[in-house]
Design a protein around this motif. Sequence first.
Motif, PDB file in Angstrom:
ATOM      1  N   SER A  29      -9.180 127.018  -6.129  1.00 19.67           N
ATOM      2  CA  SER A  29     -10.278 127.981  -6.106  1.00 19.67           C
ATOM      3  C   SER A  29     -11.621 127.286  -5.979  1.00 19.67           C
ATOM      4  O   SER A  29     -11.874 126.263  -6.616  1.00 19.67           O
ATOM      5  CB  SER A  29     -10.258 128.819  -7.388  1.00 19.67           C
ATOM      6  OG  SER A  29     -11.437 129.587  -7.499  1.00 19.67           O
ATOM      7  N   THR A  52     -10.700 130.547 -13.526  1.00 17.00           N
ATOM      8  CA  THR A  52     -11.479 131.060 -12.404  1.00 17.00           C
ATOM      9  C   THR A  52     -11.859 132.519 -12.656  1.00 17.00           C
ATOM     10  O   THR A  52     -11.257 133.207 -13.470  1.00 17.00           O
ATOM     11  CB  THR A  52     -10.669 130.962 -11.108  1.00 17.00           C
ATOM     12  OG1 THR A  52      -9.407 131.608 -11.301  1.00 17.00           O
ATOM     13  CG2 THR A  52     -10.412 129.511 -10.747  1.00 17.00           C
ATOM     14  N   CYS A 108     -11.909 135.638  -7.676  1.00 11.55           N
ATOM     15  CA  CYS A 108     -11.341 134.585  -6.842  1.00 11.55           C
ATOM     16  C   CYS A 108     -10.020 135.046  -6.246  1.00 11.55           C
ATOM     17  O   CYS A 108      -9.038 135.278  -6.966  1.00 11.55           O
ATOM     18  CB  CYS A 108     -11.143 133.315  -7.657  1.00 11.55           C
ATOM     19  SG  CYS A 108     -10.277 132.019  -6.732  1.00 11.55           S
ATOM     20  N   ASP A 154     -14.092 128.427  -7.203  1.00 11.83           N
ATOM     21  CA  ASP A 154     -14.749 128.775  -8.450  1.00 11.83           C
ATOM     22  C   ASP A 154     -14.229 127.957  -9.635  1.00 11.83           C
ATOM     23  O   ASP A 154     -14.621 128.187 -10.770  1.00 11.83           O
ATOM     24  CB  ASP A 154     -14.537 130.275  -8.727  1.00 11.83           C
ATOM     25  CG  ASP A 154     -15.431 130.788  -9.841  1.00 11.83           C
ATOM     26  OD1 ASP A 154     -16.606 130.391  -9.888  1.00 11.83           O
ATOM     27  OD2 ASP A 154     -14.951 131.577 -10.678  1.00 11.83           O
TER      28      ASP A 154
END
Length: 410
Positions: free
Chosen positions: A152, A135, A139, A154
């Motif tokens: 996450s 990530t 994040c 992401d």
Amino acid sequence: MNVSKEQIDRIVRDVIAGVGAQNKATQAPQAAAVTSSSAAKTARAAVLVEPRKFEIKEFPIREIGEDEILVKVEACGVCGTDVHCYKSDPFGLTPNVLGHEGTGEVVKVGSAIKMDSVGKAVKPGDKIVTSLLETSPDCLVAKYNPAKANLSDDLKVYGLLLDEPDNHLNGYFAEYMIIRPGSSFFVVNDMSVDLRCLIEPAAVVCHALERAKSCGNNPLNFRTRVVVQGCGPIGLLMIAVLRTHGVNNIIALDGNPDRLEIARSMGADEVINYKEYSGIDEIAEKVKGLTKGLGAHWGFQVTGVPAAHANLYKLIRRGGGICEVGHFVDGGECAINPHRDICAKEISLVGSWVYNSFEYPNAYHFLQRAERIGLPVSSLITHKFPLDQIDEAIQVNLRQEGIKVVVEAK
């Protein structure tokens, strides 16, 4: 001229050493050239251009950066997520190259990369697996709780990435793949290609096991009685990881008799074909009969069917637990009774979402251990297709023929 034996021996050694040095000097540049030019200039890839339509396209292989790796793909398993993408593109990714249960051989290594994610040296010729990109530093989930980086927004997974103008080779349903900066990857030279294709799904079940173990008041040990609901590839691996972990009382629940027999080989002690019962109440009585009249301590829901999740509560004893593994995509809603199903039983309910990169080594060791104790996990791979036949590979999966379908990059 008198020459002693010692002098002759020394002259011979010097000549051999000189020839060896000359050979090294002349061969080293050639070896470097082979390493840097052994990859093809282009690569074919199966591109999902729209739902239910693959096209085999050929892309140029760009030069890799100093912190990237070029991999010659060997094979990749077909995941249920790939099938969901094929059917309806739920993540809005098309056109893209799918495939995240893959493995391959390192062709080129960027100059900045010296070792894999657990400190093993990496070089051309090594066999590796990878799936996750780390990530971003922005994040907050990963920053403040790295053990929950899998949550996450992401999080990125190879085979589930958007196509980019200079990055087409983002999934394993291709002949080559480029591992980008910030990726986790692992050298696994001592594993067969079949076992390597199982590492990613094995990471899924290893993560689910850890999620269940996080409920400390509901231990998973030798005496725990467990129901695994659903005997697809993940469900069967779930049974295997529970058995490998030391759980001795496992009940497999499915409607396919062939898969139930495979469940036995993976470590299930009892199997229940739900099609042989009139409904969940009758199934619940069967489970109670196998668990001293109380129900299972734990249930793992691996079907991805909402109604199956609702039914599982009926099979769990008071004070027991449920781990939901099967709903990676939104399959809809189900009805439960919070009073009877959760509150009155004090059920521990946990969800399991993907995995973290550090769980790949756990998956690697789980598979090796499973085979050592006689669980034939490699046999879960029942079908193999070349890249050109990826449509048929998907259709076999859709028809639920066999267990794990693999696409080979040839």
